[in-house]
Design a protein around this motif. Structure first.
Motif, PDB file in Angstrom:
ATOM      1  N   LEU A   1       0.829  -1.210   0.000  1.00 37.57           N
ATOM      2  CA  LEU A   1       0.000   0.000   0.000  1.00 37.57           C
ATOM      3  C   LEU A   1       0.867   1.266   0.000  1.00 37.57           C
ATOM      4  N   GLU A   2       1.994   1.233   0.715  1.00 38.88           N
ATOM      5  CA  GLU A   2       2.884   2.386   0.731  1.00 38.88           C
ATOM      6  C   GLU A   2       3.445   2.670  -0.660  1.00 38.88           C
ATOM      7  N   GLU A   3       3.820   1.608  -1.379  1.00 34.95           N
ATOM      8  CA  GLU A   3       4.374   1.786  -2.712  1.00 34.95           C
ATOM      9  C   GLU A   3       3.318   2.332  -3.674  1.00 34.95           C
ATOM     10  N   ALA A   4       2.074   1.822  -3.550  1.00 35.57           N
ATOM     11  CA  ALA A   4       0.984   2.312  -4.401  1.00 35.57           C
ATOM     12  C   ALA A   4       0.713   3.792  -4.113  1.00 35.57           C
ATOM     13  N   GLU A   5       0.724   4.149  -2.818  1.00 39.37           N
ATOM     14  CA  GLU A   5       0.492   5.546  -2.433  1.00 39.37           C
ATOM     15  C   GLU A   5       1.618   6.440  -2.958  1.00 39.37           C
ATOM     16  N   ARG A   6       2.844   5.944  -2.893  1.00 33.74           N
ATOM     17  CA  ARG A   6       3.996   6.708  -3.398  1.00 33.74           C
ATOM     18  C   ARG A   6       3.839   7.004  -4.889  1.00 33.74           C
ATOM     19  N   GLU A   7       3.387   6.014  -5.650  1.00 33.70           N
ATOM     20  CA  GLU A   7       3.212   6.198  -7.095  1.00 33.70           C
ATOM     21  C   GLU A   7       2.137   7.240  -7.388  1.00 33.70           C
TER      22      GLU A   7
ATOM     23  N   ARG B   1       2.135  12.877   4.462  1.00 31.09           N
ATOM     24  CA  ARG B   1       2.340  11.663   3.659  1.00 31.09           C
ATOM     25  C   ARG B   1       3.661  11.717   2.886  1.00 31.09           C
ATOM     26  N   LEU B   2       3.994  12.912   2.362  1.00 34.91           N
ATOM     27  CA  LEU B   2       5.257  13.048   1.627  1.00 34.91           C
ATOM     28  C   LEU B   2       6.451  12.792   2.544  1.00 34.91           C
ATOM     29  N   LYS B   3       6.349  13.345   3.765  1.00 34.51           N
ATOM     30  CA  LYS B   3       7.435  13.144   4.726  1.00 34.51           C
ATOM     31  C   LYS B   3       7.547  11.675   5.124  1.00 34.51           C
TER      32      LYS B   3
ATOM     33  N   SER C   1      -6.095  17.634   2.314  1.00 32.98           N
ATOM     34  CA  SER C   1      -5.574  18.904   2.814  1.00 32.98           C
ATOM     35  C   SER C   1      -4.078  18.986   2.568  1.00 32.98           C
ATOM     36  N   PHE C   2      -3.558  20.216   2.565  1.00 35.95           N
ATOM     37  CA  PHE C   2      -2.122  20.398   2.389  1.00 35.95           C
ATOM     38  C   PHE C   2      -1.357  19.753   3.544  1.00 35.95           C
ATOM     39  N   ARG C   3      -1.906  19.867   4.762  1.00 36.71           N
ATOM     40  CA  ARG C   3      -1.242  19.270   5.929  1.00 36.71           C
ATOM     41  C   ARG C   3      -1.125  17.756   5.780  1.00 36.71           C
ATOM     42  N   SER C   4      -2.223  17.136   5.290  1.00 33.31           N
ATOM     43  CA  SER C   4      -2.198  15.682   5.072  1.00 33.31           C
ATOM     44  C   SER C   4      -1.189  15.317   3.986  1.00 33.31           C
TER      45      SER C   4
END
Length: 447
Positions: free
Chosen positions: A404-410, A440-442, A433-436
């Protein structure tokens, strides 16, 4: 004659301040505590208030809050113990015009008094309007920004201006300067990301002749050029850590040392800074010094993106097209109803700067005086989809969480690429939201 209220319970300080004020041809009026000060404020008009932090019946911060509430046009200067920078910053956040450290430096006291009196005189002549020079729009976000600009322009406090690329952060900085007491002094704008690292110290602080190879003459730096006025540090997050240390000291001490010089020189500048990056996140990631962050981010202004104020698009278009017409010396082009409708429905990842580019391209290419919808060539807002080549498949030994992490990264990476790595636009594209998005990016290590 202008009256200046001094609130302090130390006779020596009162005498020193009173003598200096009389020499400047103003009338000092003293109060030993907050109660006396409030009574005097209710019965007389003052052009400035100087207050100590520690008073017998309360804190000078309480008096600042009272003046902000009941006498909002009266500048207040907080007098603090030496080294109490945190208290000084808190005072300016509360609404103080500036601060003085004990022992009081008479030259700085004179400079602050003269600036504050100019501000009071300027306030009397200003029209009661929310309009701000250079800021176009009548939407709620712009009216809120204009109110904030008017308020912070009355202070010497450092202001950090945050906003996406193309929103007009430098326009906001220039407006703060033009509405403040330093408006007749220089405004120096610096793009911190455009200066080569090996030239930074020389550019900021100047250099003496012969200080290094190529230094054929003495040159003043940005701080000296802005002396008495405002220094605007655009994209301040791009400063390398080594330069951040030197900038912090210059701001704290109001002193700079030109390269090749053995002596320091005093400078008096108001610091405004800006970045499209989240400065707090840069601090968290160890890319920006926390102590410098707190010196720059005393007051924070958020410049709205254009998609947050689409109702301003017609006014902006009219202003931009008239500007083009003046430079080209021909009548202003007009937008058709369909063209205007398209613009008001567009997401503007590049904000006002992108709108200017869209209109300039259209004006250059059209054969008539009217811009049609087809002349705008707007970028389509593509949906976020994963192609087969990008689709991540669960492999043996891989946990569901890793999958799931890899799918989210893509998905996040594709959204960022579509929005040219504008994180705010990508977050909106994905409905978060920008905060979310930042979290997630971090978490996924995407920069």
């Amino acid at each position: 004659m202008s009256r200046i209220l001094i609130v302090d319970d130390e006779p020596d300080i009162l005498e020193l301040l009173s003598i200096t004020i009389r020499r400047l041809k103003f009338t000092p009026v003293s109060a030993a505590n907050i109660s006396e000060a409030k009574a005097l404020l209710a019965s007389q008009d003052f052009q400035l208030c100087l207050t100590d932090m520690r008073l017998p019946d309360g804190s000078g911060m309480d008096l600042i809050a009272h003046i902000q509430q009941d006498h909002p046009n009266l500048p207040v200067v907080m007098i603090t113990a030496y080294g109490s920078m945190d208290v000084a910053i808190e005072a300016m956040k509360t609404g103080a015009f500036d601060f003085l450290s004990k022992p009081v430096e008479l030259d700085k006291l004179r400079s602050i008094i003269q600036s504050a009196i100019r501000l009071d005189e300027q306030t009397l002549t200003l029209k009661q309007t929310l309009e701000v020079p250079g800021i176009i729009g009548q939407s709620d976000p712009i009216e809120k920004l204009n109110r904030q600009i008017h308020k912070v322009s009355r202070s010497h406090a450092p202001v950090f201006i945050h906003g996406e690329s193309g929103t007009g952060k430098e326009l906001v900085a220039r407006a703060i300067h033009s509405l403040g007491p330093r408006n007749e002094q220089p405004f120096i704008a610096v793009n911190c990301g455009a200066i080569p690292s090996d030239l930074m110290e020389s550019e900021f602080f100047g250099h003496k002749k012969g200080a290094f190879t190529g230094a054929h003459g003495t040159k003043e730096g940005f701080f000296q050029a802005a002396h008495g006025g405002t220094l605007f540090l655009d994209e301040v997050a791009d400063l390398p850590l080594s330069m951040q240390v030197k900038l912090l000291r210059a701001i704290q001490e109001n002193l700079v040392r030109p390269v090749g010089s053995e002596t320091e020189m005093p400078v008096d500048v108001r610091i405004l800074s800006a970045s499209h990056k989240d400065l707090q996140m840069e601090v968290d990631d160890k890319n920006f010094r926390e102590d410098l962050f707190y010196r720059l981010d005393v007051i924070n202004l958020q410049v709205p993106s254009l998609r947050e104020r689409l109702e301003d698009v017609p006014l902006l278009c009219e202003h931009i097209l008239e500007h083009f017409a003046e430079s080209l010396e021909h009548p202003a082009s007009k937008l058709s109803i369909d063209a205007m409708r398209q613009l008001q429905q567009y997401h503007f990842p590049g904000n006002v700067r992108e709108l200017e580019n869209i209109l300039q391209r259209a004006v250059t290419l059209i054969d008539s005086s009217q811009i049609e919808a087809d002349d705008l060539t707007l970028k389509s807002r593509q949906p976020i989809k994963k192609s087969e080549s990008q689709s991540h498949q669960l492999v043996p030994g891989e946990t569901l969480e890793e999958y799931l992490e890899e799918a989210e990264r893509e998905i996040l990476t594709q959204a960022l690429e579509l929005c040219r790595w504008n994180k705010t636009a990508a977050a909106e594209q994905l409905g978060m939201s920008f905060r979310s998005m930042r979290y997630r990016l971090k978490k996924l290590g995407i920069d």
